[in-house]
Design a protein around this motif. Structure first.
Motif, PDB file in Angstrom:
ATOM      1  N   VAL A  89       0.961  -1.294  -0.302  1.00 50.27           N
ATOM      2  CA  VAL A  89       0.189   0.058  -0.255  1.00 50.27           C
ATOM      3  C   VAL A  89       0.791   1.064   0.158  1.00 50.27           C
ATOM      4  O   VAL A  89       0.783   2.256  -0.497  1.00 50.27           O
ATOM      5  CB  VAL A  89      -0.510  -0.069   1.334  1.00 50.27           C
ATOM      6  CG1 VAL A  89      -1.633   1.529   1.153  1.00 50.27           C
ATOM      7  CG2 VAL A  89      -2.133  -1.084   0.992  1.00 50.27           C
ATOM      8  N   ALA A  90       2.461   0.503   0.632  1.00 55.57           N
ATOM      9  CA  ALA A  90       2.813   2.522   0.509  1.00 55.57           C
ATOM     10  C   ALA A  90       3.847   2.508  -0.241  1.00 55.57           C
ATOM     11  O   ALA A  90       3.988   3.584  -0.589  1.00 55.57           O
ATOM     12  CB  ALA A  90       4.177   2.442   2.235  1.00 55.57           C
ATOM     13  N   ARG A  91       4.517   1.296  -0.801  1.00 56.98           N
ATOM     14  CA  ARG A  91       5.014   1.332  -2.764  1.00 56.98           C
ATOM     15  C   ARG A  91       4.254   2.127  -3.443  1.00 56.98           C
ATOM     16  O   ARG A  91       4.510   3.580  -4.700  1.00 56.98           O
ATOM     17  CB  ARG A  91       5.651   0.713  -2.559  1.00 56.98           C
ATOM     18  CG  ARG A  91       6.010   0.270  -4.083  1.00 56.98           C
ATOM     19  CD  ARG A  91       7.035  -0.814  -4.201  1.00 56.98           C
ATOM     20  NE  ARG A  91       8.118  -0.202  -5.509  1.00 56.98           N
ATOM     21  CZ  ARG A  91       7.688  -1.463  -6.215  1.00 56.98           C
ATOM     22  NH1 ARG A  91       6.392  -1.932  -6.536  1.00 56.98           N
ATOM     23  NH2 ARG A  91       8.572  -1.029  -7.787  1.00 56.98           N
ATOM     24  N   TYR A  92       2.630   1.826  -3.456  1.00 57.25           N
ATOM     25  CA  TYR A  92       2.084   1.814  -4.949  1.00 57.25           C
ATOM     26  C   TYR A  92       1.198   3.369  -4.326  1.00 57.25           C
ATOM     27  O   TYR A  92      -0.289   3.601  -5.067  1.00 57.25           O
ATOM     28  CB  TYR A  92       0.579   0.884  -4.892  1.00 57.25           C
ATOM     29  CG  TYR A  92       2.095  -0.399  -5.433  1.00 57.25           C
ATOM     30  CD1 TYR A  92       2.220  -0.308  -7.119  1.00 57.25           C
ATOM     31  CD2 TYR A  92       1.669  -1.457  -5.253  1.00 57.25           C
ATOM     32  CE1 TYR A  92       3.481  -1.309  -7.562  1.00 57.25           C
ATOM     33  CE2 TYR A  92       2.879  -2.684  -5.730  1.00 57.25           C
ATOM     34  CZ  TYR A  92       3.986  -2.483  -6.796  1.00 57.25           C
ATOM     35  OH  TYR A  92       4.265  -3.537  -7.638  1.00 57.25           O
ATOM     36  N   ALA A  93       0.970   3.714  -2.875  1.00 56.08           N
ATOM     37  CA  ALA A  93       0.338   4.556  -2.295  1.00 56.08           C
ATOM     38  C   ALA A  93      -1.520   4.602  -2.525  1.00 56.08           C
ATOM     39  O   ALA A  93      -2.522   5.634  -2.945  1.00 56.08           O
ATOM     40  CB  ALA A  93       0.804   5.921  -2.971  1.00 56.08           C
ATOM     41  N   VAL A  94      -2.303   3.224  -2.954  1.00 57.02           N
ATOM     42  CA  VAL A  94      -3.370   3.352  -2.726  1.00 57.02           C
ATOM     43  C   VAL A  94      -3.611   2.275  -1.489  1.00 57.02           C
ATOM     44  O   VAL A  94      -3.011   0.927  -2.464  1.00 57.02           O
ATOM     45  CB  VAL A  94      -3.434   3.575  -4.387  1.00 57.02           C
ATOM     46  CG1 VAL A  94      -3.333   1.741  -4.906  1.00 57.02           C
ATOM     47  CG2 VAL A  94      -4.844   3.393  -4.712  1.00 57.02           C
ATOM     48  N   ALA A  95      -4.871   1.841  -1.350  1.00 56.15           N
ATOM     49  CA  ALA A  95      -5.454   1.185  -0.714  1.00 56.15           C
ATOM     50  C   ALA A  95      -7.020   0.706  -0.980  1.00 56.15           C
ATOM     51  O   ALA A  95      -7.901   2.126  -1.001  1.00 56.15           O
ATOM     52  CB  ALA A  95      -5.273   0.997   0.813  1.00 56.15           C
ATOM     53  N   TYR A  96      -7.545   0.074  -1.124  1.00 57.10           N
ATOM     54  CA  TYR A  96      -8.739  -0.952  -1.844  1.00 57.10           C
ATOM     55  C   TYR A  96      -9.275  -1.502  -1.354  1.00 57.10           C
ATOM     56  O   TYR A  96      -8.507  -2.950  -1.071  1.00 57.10           O
ATOM     57  CB  TYR A  96      -9.578  -0.073  -3.105  1.00 57.10           C
ATOM     58  CG  TYR A  96      -8.393  -0.820  -4.276  1.00 57.10           C
ATOM     59  CD1 TYR A  96      -8.809  -2.282  -4.710  1.00 57.10           C
ATOM     60  CD2 TYR A  96      -7.049  -0.433  -4.492  1.00 57.10           C
ATOM     61  CE1 TYR A  96      -8.176  -2.565  -5.273  1.00 57.10           C
ATOM     62  CE2 TYR A  96      -6.582  -0.914  -5.654  1.00 57.10           C
ATOM     63  CZ  TYR A  96      -6.339  -1.723  -6.245  1.00 57.10           C
ATOM     64  OH  TYR A  96      -6.050  -2.796  -7.472  1.00 57.10           O
ATOM     65  N   VAL A  97     -10.292  -2.045  -2.068  1.00 57.89           N
ATOM     66  CA  VAL A  97     -11.216  -3.668  -1.339  1.00 57.89           C
ATOM     67  C   VAL A  97     -10.007  -5.057  -2.078  1.00 57.89           C
ATOM     68  O   VAL A  97      -9.695  -5.969  -1.774  1.00 57.89           O
ATOM     69  CB  VAL A  97     -12.216  -3.880  -1.606  1.00 57.89           C
ATOM     70  CG1 VAL A  97     -12.922  -4.782  -1.460  1.00 57.89           C
ATOM     71  CG2 VAL A  97     -13.292  -2.929  -0.441  1.00 57.89           C
ATOM     72  N   ASP A  98     -10.236  -4.846  -3.431  1.00 51.67           N
ATOM     73  CA  ASP A  98      -9.861  -5.862  -4.188  1.00 51.67           C
ATOM     74  C   ASP A  98      -7.801  -5.749  -4.580  1.00 51.67           C
ATOM     75  O   ASP A  98      -7.035  -6.121  -5.109  1.00 51.67           O
ATOM     76  CB  ASP A  98     -10.280  -5.330  -5.953  1.00 51.67           C
ATOM     77  CG  ASP A  98     -12.007  -6.568  -5.896  1.00 51.67           C
ATOM     78  OD1 ASP A  98     -12.417  -7.292  -4.710  1.00 51.67           O
ATOM     79  OD2 ASP A  98     -13.130  -5.339  -5.818  1.00 51.67           O
ATOM     80  N   ILE A  99      -7.292  -4.470  -4.112  1.00 44.90           N
ATOM     81  CA  ILE A  99      -5.856  -5.162  -3.869  1.00 44.90           C
ATOM     82  C   ILE A  99      -5.093  -6.059  -3.749  1.00 44.90           C
ATOM     83  O   ILE A  99      -5.442  -7.482  -3.215  1.00 44.90           O
ATOM     84  CB  ILE A  99      -4.997  -4.017  -2.098  1.00 44.90           C
ATOM     85  CG1 ILE A  99      -3.668  -3.020  -3.113  1.00 44.90           C
ATOM     86  CG2 ILE A  99      -5.531  -4.773  -1.571  1.00 44.90           C
ATOM     87  CD1 ILE A  99      -3.403  -2.515  -2.084  1.00 44.90           C
ATOM     88  N   ALA A 100      -4.481  -6.763  -4.952  1.00 44.44           N
ATOM     89  CA  ALA A 100      -3.724  -7.582  -4.835  1.00 44.44           C
ATOM     90  C   ALA A 100      -5.326  -9.089  -4.922  1.00 44.44           C
ATOM     91  O   ALA A 100      -4.271 -10.189  -4.787  1.00 44.44           O
ATOM     92  CB  ALA A 100      -2.874  -8.207  -3.802  1.00 44.44           C
ATOM     93  N   GLY A 101      -5.691  -8.658  -6.028  1.00 39.67           N
ATOM     94  CA  GLY A 101      -6.303  -9.894  -6.246  1.00 39.67           C
ATOM     95  C   GLY A 101      -5.957 -10.625  -7.233  1.00 39.67           C
ATOM     96  O   GLY A 101      -5.908 -10.552  -8.109  1.00 39.67           O
TER      97      GLY A 101
END
Length: 327
Positions: free
Chosen positions: A227-239
């Motif tokens: 999350v810190a590297r890509y600067a985004v957090a959401y439900v389907d992250i790393a799906g």
């Protein structure tokens, strides 16, 4: 068996070098040191998760919830950062939370004796649902994150980002764990022959539980780093990332039947997939081919493991058969 395992790793390493050489023929810039550094950095999350998955698979289990664990811990980290929690506490929080989520899997497998694939498929969905509940389905974007939160995994030390250094440190720690500790030997014993392991005083359930805790811990840490590297957090992250993690282990020679594998194999398997993922756009091949290539590599690796892994490694007690009596 040790020499066979080493030759498998050497073969995979040679395959990675050959793949890089072929790519370099079409795009020479791919082998530039700066680009190779970026490839390793991009692959670092996969390496970290593959090592956690490795110990789970060694015990004849599988953890399909690692990506959901990653996503939940990453979302919690981003929300904690938004609430003003200091960075050291955020790191401690995601590590502990990841370990607890892994422990849930381990308890259900150990005490409830539910098949690991069923447990982790269920918790995978539960973890994603929790993300939706705590975030209300909203994204947390770069402008909502503090500079310190985003800077940590990107900061460079001796020319390498902190994310890469963390991956290298975890590789070294797992090499020590597997080779030098009773717990590491227990992973092989339980996977190689669980009935024999019981006779030596090793608890199969407890060992599998510890494997899930380790996997969850690494997933929690990777959640923040991602999350810190890509600067985004959401439900389907790393799906769907859990499939890449399993693929890295299988390609690296970790036997699905348990009891056979190595840290080097898991790392090389992850690097193989990382090179493919980074190379496809460069050479003009659709990234969607990555799924087909990864799937083909899994099938080939499983077929090779089935032929080479019939004799399990590191058996601590062989089956004994009473001689027949002639009457």
């Amino acid at each position: 068996m040790t020499s066979l395992l080493k030759s498998r790793e050497a073969l995979l390493g040679a395959g990675i070098l050959a793949l890089i050489a072929v790519i370099a023929l079409r795009f020479p810039g791919f082998v530039a040191p700066a680009n190779l550094k970026n490839v390793f950095n991009d692959t670092s999350p996969l390496i970290i998760l593959a090592l956690g998955q490795m110990v789970v698979i060694l015990t004849r289990c599988i953890d399909l919830s690692v990506a959901a664990n990653l996503a939940l811990c990453g979302m919690v980290a981003a929300m904690a950062d938004g609430a003003g929690v200091p960075m050291p506490l955020i790191l401690a929080l995601v590590v502990v939370l990841g370990a607890l989520l892994g422990a849930v899997n381990g308890i259900l497998v150990w005490k409830m004796e539910i098949p690991p694939i069923v447990v982790t498929l269920g918790t995978m969905t539960i973890f994603r649902g929790i993300i939706f509940l705590i975030s209300d389905g909203k994204w947390i974007n770069a402008h909502q994150m503090s500079p310190a939160f985003k800077a940590f995994p990107r900061a460079e030390i001796l020319g390498l980002p902190v994310l890469s250094w963390i991956a290298l440190l975890i590789i070294a720690l797992f090499a020590l764990l597997i080779r030098r500790t009773p717990l590491g030997r227990s992973f092989f014993a339980v996977g190689g022959n669980p009935h024999a392991a019981v006779y030596t005083g090793i608890s199969t359930g407890r060992t599998q539980f510890m494997a899930f805790v380790l996997s969850g811990t690494l997933a929690g840490l990777t959640g923040y780093l991602w999350v810190a590297r890509y600067a985004v957090a959401y439900v389907d992250i790393a799906g769907g990332f859990e499939l890449d993690v399993v693929a890295a282990c299988v390609i690296g020679g970790i036997s699905i039947g348990g009891g056979l594998g190595s840290v080097g194999g898991a790392v090389l398997g992850a690097i193989f997939l990382g090179v493919i993922k980074n190379a496809l756009p460069v050479v003009g091949i659709s990234p969607f081919w990555q799924l087909a290539i990864s799937g083909s590599a899994i099938l080939l690796a499983v077929a090779l493991n089935a032929r080479q892994g019939r004799a399990k490694g590191r058996l601590i007690l062989k089956h004994a058969y009473a001689p027949e009596t002639a009457q």
